[in-house]
Design a protein around this motif. Structure first.
Motif, PDB file in Angstrom:
ATOM      1  N   GLY A  53      52.341  38.433  23.633  1.00  0.00           N
ATOM      2  CA  GLY A  53      53.201  39.107  24.597  1.00  0.00           C
ATOM      3  C   GLY A  53      54.551  38.432  24.756  1.00  0.00           C
ATOM      4  N   TYR A  74      48.764  40.520  20.895  1.00  0.00           N
ATOM      5  CA  TYR A  74      47.673  39.772  21.531  1.00  0.00           C
ATOM      6  C   TYR A  74      48.136  39.484  22.960  1.00  0.00           C
ATOM      7  N   VAL A  76      49.188  41.862  26.962  1.00  0.00           N
ATOM      8  CA  VAL A  76      49.466  43.184  27.521  1.00  0.00           C
ATOM      9  C   VAL A  76      50.966  43.469  27.619  1.00  0.00           C
ATOM     10  N   GLY A  77      51.763  42.393  27.714  1.00  0.00           N
ATOM     11  CA  GLY A  77      53.211  42.566  27.911  1.00  0.00           C
ATOM     12  C   GLY A  77      53.874  43.168  26.685  1.00  0.00           C
ATOM     13  N   ARG A 233      55.887  37.502  34.473  1.00  0.00           N
ATOM     14  CA  ARG A 233      56.897  37.005  33.544  1.00  0.00           C
ATOM     15  C   ARG A 233      57.917  36.149  34.296  1.00  0.00           C
ATOM     16  N   HIS A 280      51.248  29.061  31.779  1.00  0.00           N
ATOM     17  CA  HIS A 280      51.009  30.444  31.315  1.00  0.00           C
ATOM     18  C   HIS A 280      49.542  30.574  30.861  1.00  0.00           C
ATOM     19  N   SER A 283      45.563  34.457  31.480  1.00  0.00           N
ATOM     20  CA  SER A 283      44.572  35.171  30.661  1.00  0.00           C
ATOM     21  C   SER A 283      43.748  34.191  29.821  1.00  0.00           C
ATOM     22  N   ARG A 289      40.297  35.714  26.295  1.00  0.00           N
ATOM     23  CA  ARG A 289      40.997  35.522  25.018  1.00  0.00           C
ATOM     24  C   ARG A 289      40.125  36.034  23.859  1.00  0.00           C
TER      25      ARG A 289
HETATM   26  C1  8YV Z   1      48.999  35.846  27.042  1.00  0.00           C
HETATM   27  C2  8YV Z   1      50.511  37.536  28.283  1.00  0.00           C
HETATM   28  O1  8YV Z   1      48.955  34.558  27.531  1.00  0.00           O
HETATM   29  O2  8YV Z   1      49.270  39.510  28.130  1.00  0.00           O
HETATM   30  C3  8YV Z   1      50.374  39.005  28.138  1.00  0.00           C
HETATM   31  O3  8YV Z   1      51.407  39.680  28.052  1.00  0.00           O
HETATM   32  O4  8YV Z   1      51.559  37.038  28.496  1.00  0.00           O
HETATM   33  C4  8YV Z   1      49.312  36.672  28.220  1.00  0.00           C
HETATM   34  O5  8YV Z   1      48.134  37.329  28.492  1.00  0.00           O
HETATM   35  C5  8YV Z   1      49.739  35.890  25.771  1.00  0.00           C
HETATM   36  O6  8YV Z   1      50.082  37.135  25.282  1.00  0.00           O
HETATM   37  C6  8YV Z   1      48.909  35.157  24.717  1.00  0.00           C
HETATM   38  O7  8YV Z   1      49.656  34.207  24.180  1.00  0.00           O
END
Ligand code: 8YV
Length: 318
Positions: A53, A74, A76-77, A233, A280, A283, A289
């Motif tokens: 993300g 990998y 949600v962003g 964010r 960060h 998640s 994960r």
């Molecule tokens: C993750 C995130 O830490 O989902 C997202 O957008 O920022 C986090 O869940 C990241 O994408 C994995 O590195």
């Protein structure tokens, strides 16, 4: 059968990496000493990108991938991938919604409790040996009965809202439109939300639409007893304004899982006892994960088997 070429922009958990290595001809962008040279060498045959993300897909990388068909995120962003440009080029995109919602909400709850009840401070207090000499640590703040304002009332914001209501907090929110079934009071913008709240929790999507949305005016409205939590964010909070507000007692404290220039954290925050910091990690449970990783793998295998995605992102029309 030849394995499709896959550019991996940022590392993922080992199990996912192993499967990617097995099923694809992988190219690790983050490890390449000369990224431009790697892209020049393999860019023309890369059909898929796996990224996270935060890292997303930079425009100059996309431009080097003339055969790109699919981007799997990998996370949600979505703000670090230009969805409109992907749509224009016929590139499909997936992310990992839902599987991380509960854990991110849990982290928001944990950070808020750590801030209000000074859990991390208390831990430092005991370890430093202060207890026998100084006695009780300073009193903390009850959450029950207070108002939690949630900025961004999507999946994570609503899940956090349910947790905070279980603590007898009153939940209010600001969101472009009211989500289906939401009964809580909605405020039109961040300033009015902050003014109504004891705690302001940032759970909005990143990107240009929310950049620096939590600025000096919002922090002023939150007030000297107000607390800020961010689990979405870093770009949404103006960090210079936050540092100044903390230094000048304009807000009571902050608990932050995300930062504008990760993994860099503004140095001023490191010595503040009324600040809780996390790398960060919202998640970052084995379970979430793992599910995120599985979705990355499922999306890729489904795409390369039949051209569809398991969790496609809805692309704006070009
Ligand atoms: C993750 C995130 O830490 O989902 C997202 O957008 O920022 C986090 O869940 C990241 O994408 C994995 O590195």
């Amino acid at each position: 059968m030849t394995r499709p070429d896959l550019l991996i922009v940022a590392p993922m958990m080992p199990l996912v990496m192993e499967t990617l290595e097995r099923d694809f001809q992988t190219h690790r962008l983050w490890e390449a000493p000369d990224k431009a040279a790697l892209l020049k060498e393999v860019g023309g045959r890369v059909r898929g990108v796996a990224t996270n993300g935060g890292a997303g897909l930079a425009r100059e990388v996309m431009d080097a991938l003339g055969a790109l068909e699919v981007v799997v995120i990998y996370g949600v962003g979505l703000e670090a991938v230009d969805l409109a440009e992907c749509a224009r080029r016929g590139i499909v995109v997936s992310n990992t919604p839902d599987v991380l919602t509960a854990d991110v909400a849990d982290q928001g709850l944990g950070l808020l409790l750590a801030l209000a009840r000074r859990v991390a401070y208390g831990d430092r207090y005991v370890r430093a040996g202060h207890w026998p000499h100084r006695g009780e640590m300073p009193l903390t703040t009850r959450l029950g009965g207070k108002v939690a304002g949630i900025l961004g009332f999507g999946r994570v914001g609503q899940a956090l809202g349910r947790r905070l209501e279980a603590l007898d907090m009153t939940v209010v929110y600001s969101n472009p439109s009211p989500p289906d079934g939401a009964t809580q009071q909605r405020y039109p913008d961040a300033v009015s939300l902050a003014a109504a709240s004891d705690v302001l929790i940032v759970a909005a999507a990143g990107g240009d639409g929310t950049r620096s949305m939590v600025d000096a005016a919002v922090l002023d409205a939150l007030g000297p007893q107000g607390m800020l939590v961010n689990v979405s964010r870093g770009s949404i909070v103006n960090e210079a304004d936050l540092v100044a507000a903390l230094q000048n007692g304009k807000v009571a404290g902050a608990a932050l899982d995300v930062f504008a220039a990760e993994p860099q954290v503004p140095s001023e925050l490191l010595n503040m006892d009324n600040v809780v910091l996390a790398p960060h990690a919202a998640s970052g449970t084995v379970e979430t994960r793992g599910e995120m990783g599985q979705l990355v793998l499922d999306n890729l295998s489904q795409y390369f088997a039949g051209g569809t995605l398991k969790t496609p992102v809805c692309l704006p029309t070009a």
